[in-house]
Design a protein around this motif. Sequence first.
Motif, PDB file in Angstrom:
ATOM      1  N   SER A 115      -8.019  -0.805  -3.769  1.00 52.73           N
ATOM      2  CA  SER A 115      -9.031   0.231  -3.967  1.00 52.73           C
ATOM      3  C   SER A 115      -9.906  -0.075  -5.183  1.00 52.73           C
ATOM      4  O   SER A 115     -11.124   0.118  -5.136  1.00 52.73           O
ATOM      5  CB  SER A 115      -8.351   1.586  -4.120  1.00 52.73           C
ATOM      6  OG  SER A 115      -9.304   2.589  -4.286  1.00 52.73           O
ATOM      7  N   ILE A 116      -9.298  -0.571  -6.254  1.00 54.65           N
ATOM      8  CA  ILE A 116     -10.080  -0.916  -7.444  1.00 54.65           C
ATOM      9  C   ILE A 116     -11.034  -2.059  -7.135  1.00 54.65           C
ATOM     10  O   ILE A 116     -12.185  -2.066  -7.585  1.00 54.65           O
ATOM     11  CB  ILE A 116      -9.145  -1.253  -8.624  1.00 54.65           C
ATOM     12  CG1 ILE A 116      -8.564   0.036  -9.178  1.00 54.65           C
ATOM     13  CG2 ILE A 116      -9.879  -2.021  -9.713  1.00 54.65           C
ATOM     14  CD1 ILE A 116      -7.611  -0.145 -10.311  1.00 54.65           C
TER      15      ILE A 116
ATOM     16  N   GLN B 203     -13.776   7.184  -8.432  1.00 59.11           N
ATOM     17  CA  GLN B 203     -12.748   6.597  -7.564  1.00 59.11           C
ATOM     18  C   GLN B 203     -11.913   5.573  -8.309  1.00 59.11           C
ATOM     19  O   GLN B 203     -10.719   5.436  -8.054  1.00 59.11           O
ATOM     20  CB  GLN B 203     -13.412   5.965  -6.340  1.00 59.11           C
ATOM     21  CG  GLN B 203     -12.430   5.429  -5.321  1.00 59.11           C
ATOM     22  CD  GLN B 203     -11.574   6.518  -4.716  1.00 59.11           C
ATOM     23  OE1 GLN B 203     -12.052   7.621  -4.484  1.00 59.11           O
ATOM     24  NE2 GLN B 203     -10.319   6.217  -4.468  1.00 59.11           N
TER      25      GLN B 203
ATOM     26  N   LYS C  28      -9.210   7.344 -10.201  1.00 55.99           N
ATOM     27  CA  LYS C  28      -8.163   7.774  -9.271  1.00 55.99           C
ATOM     28  C   LYS C  28      -7.307   6.594  -8.818  1.00 55.99           C
ATOM     29  O   LYS C  28      -6.086   6.716  -8.694  1.00 55.99           O
ATOM     30  CB  LYS C  28      -8.792   8.459  -8.054  1.00 55.99           C
ATOM     31  CG  LYS C  28      -9.448   9.777  -8.371  1.00 55.99           C
ATOM     32  CD  LYS C  28     -10.155  10.322  -7.144  1.00 55.99           C
ATOM     33  CE  LYS C  28     -10.913  11.587  -7.448  1.00 55.99           C
ATOM     34  NZ  LYS C  28     -11.660  12.084  -6.286  1.00 55.99           N
ATOM     35  N   SER C  29      -7.931   5.458  -8.571  1.00 57.45           N
ATOM     36  CA  SER C  29      -7.195   4.280  -8.111  1.00 57.45           C
ATOM     37  C   SER C  29      -6.284   3.738  -9.200  1.00 57.45           C
ATOM     38  O   SER C  29      -5.211   3.201  -8.907  1.00 57.45           O
ATOM     39  CB  SER C  29      -8.166   3.197  -7.660  1.00 57.45           C
ATOM     40  OG  SER C  29      -8.919   3.644  -6.568  1.00 57.45           O
TER      41      SER C  29
ATOM     42  N   PHE D  45      -2.872   5.028  -9.039  1.00 61.30           N
ATOM     43  CA  PHE D  45      -1.966   4.415  -8.074  1.00 61.30           C
ATOM     44  C   PHE D  45      -1.350   3.129  -8.598  1.00 61.30           C
ATOM     45  O   PHE D  45      -0.472   2.559  -7.966  1.00 61.30           O
ATOM     46  CB  PHE D  45      -2.693   4.136  -6.755  1.00 61.30           C
ATOM     47  CG  PHE D  45      -2.706   5.317  -5.847  1.00 61.30           C
ATOM     48  CD1 PHE D  45      -1.637   5.574  -5.009  1.00 61.30           C
ATOM     49  CD2 PHE D  45      -3.775   6.187  -5.841  1.00 61.30           C
ATOM     50  CE1 PHE D  45      -1.639   6.676  -4.174  1.00 61.30           C
ATOM     51  CE2 PHE D  45      -3.796   7.288  -5.011  1.00 61.30           C
ATOM     52  CZ  PHE D  45      -2.723   7.533  -4.184  1.00 61.30           C
ATOM     53  N   ILE D  46      -1.815   2.654  -9.749  1.00 64.91           N
ATOM     54  CA  ILE D  46      -1.204   1.484 -10.369  1.00 64.91           C
ATOM     55  C   ILE D  46      -0.384   1.913 -11.582  1.00 64.91           C
ATOM     56  O   ILE D  46       0.769   1.504 -11.747  1.00 64.91           O
ATOM     57  CB  ILE D  46      -2.281   0.462 -10.770  1.00 64.91           C
ATOM     58  CG1 ILE D  46      -2.942  -0.097  -9.513  1.00 64.91           C
ATOM     59  CG2 ILE D  46      -1.682  -0.672 -11.596  1.00 64.91           C
ATOM     60  CD1 ILE D  46      -4.097  -1.002  -9.775  1.00 64.91           C
TER      61      ILE D  46
ATOM     62  N   MET E 270       2.204   1.209  -3.215  1.00 72.05           N
ATOM     63  CA  MET E 270       1.237   2.028  -3.955  1.00 72.05           C
ATOM     64  C   MET E 270       0.428   1.169  -4.927  1.00 72.05           C
ATOM     65  O   MET E 270      -0.796   1.326  -5.040  1.00 72.05           O
ATOM     66  CB  MET E 270       1.959   3.151  -4.697  1.00 72.05           C
ATOM     67  CG  MET E 270       2.527   4.209  -3.779  1.00 72.05           C
ATOM     68  SD  MET E 270       3.500   5.427  -4.661  1.00 72.05           S
ATOM     69  CE  MET E 270       2.203   6.369  -5.428  1.00 72.05           C
TER      70      MET E 270
ATOM     71  N   GLY F 126      -3.554   0.549  -4.729  1.00 73.69           N
ATOM     72  CA  GLY F 126      -4.420   0.844  -5.870  1.00 73.69           C
ATOM     73  C   GLY F 126      -5.253  -0.357  -6.278  1.00 73.69           C
ATOM     74  O   GLY F 126      -6.431  -0.225  -6.623  1.00 73.69           O
TER      75      GLY F 126
END
Length: 148
Positions: A58-59, A121, A124-125, A128-129, A51, A55
């Motif tokens: 995605s970042i 986004q 949101k990412s 995940f971190i 995860m 993340g």
Amino acid sequence: MFVFGLLTTILPAVIVIFAIAYIAKNKNKEDDETMIRHLYTYLVLFATLMMVIGGGISIFMVTADLVSPSGYYQSFSDYEMMRESEKVGGNTQISEEELRADYEQLVEDEKARIRENAKNQMIKSLGFIVIPLPIFIYFNRLRRKHIE
């Protein structure tokens, strides 16, 4: 991307199957409980690490959208033909400068929309971190205690 998805879904199942086979082979109850605890700890570590890595990726991708928003921008000639087809019924005249200004505004609005989506986004990412990282750190410390 397909390999990563396949790896994250199949690897835990393979680990569980091997753990069950190991438990069936060795019938010592105390060793079984210890092994199951270790297995659970490693599965949690694996899931939270995936995860955090997802993340981070995605970042990175969202940052690229913030720095250089890319998207589909209609060419000026296509925009001009579209406006020509719109004014057939209304029969209004628009100068070339006004048309060019409208087109430039359309492109700038699209870039602003892409940037706003990228900011959304990124938030949101970060989840995940920020959410799994403390869990990863806790279970990693727990793993170190059991090893020592």
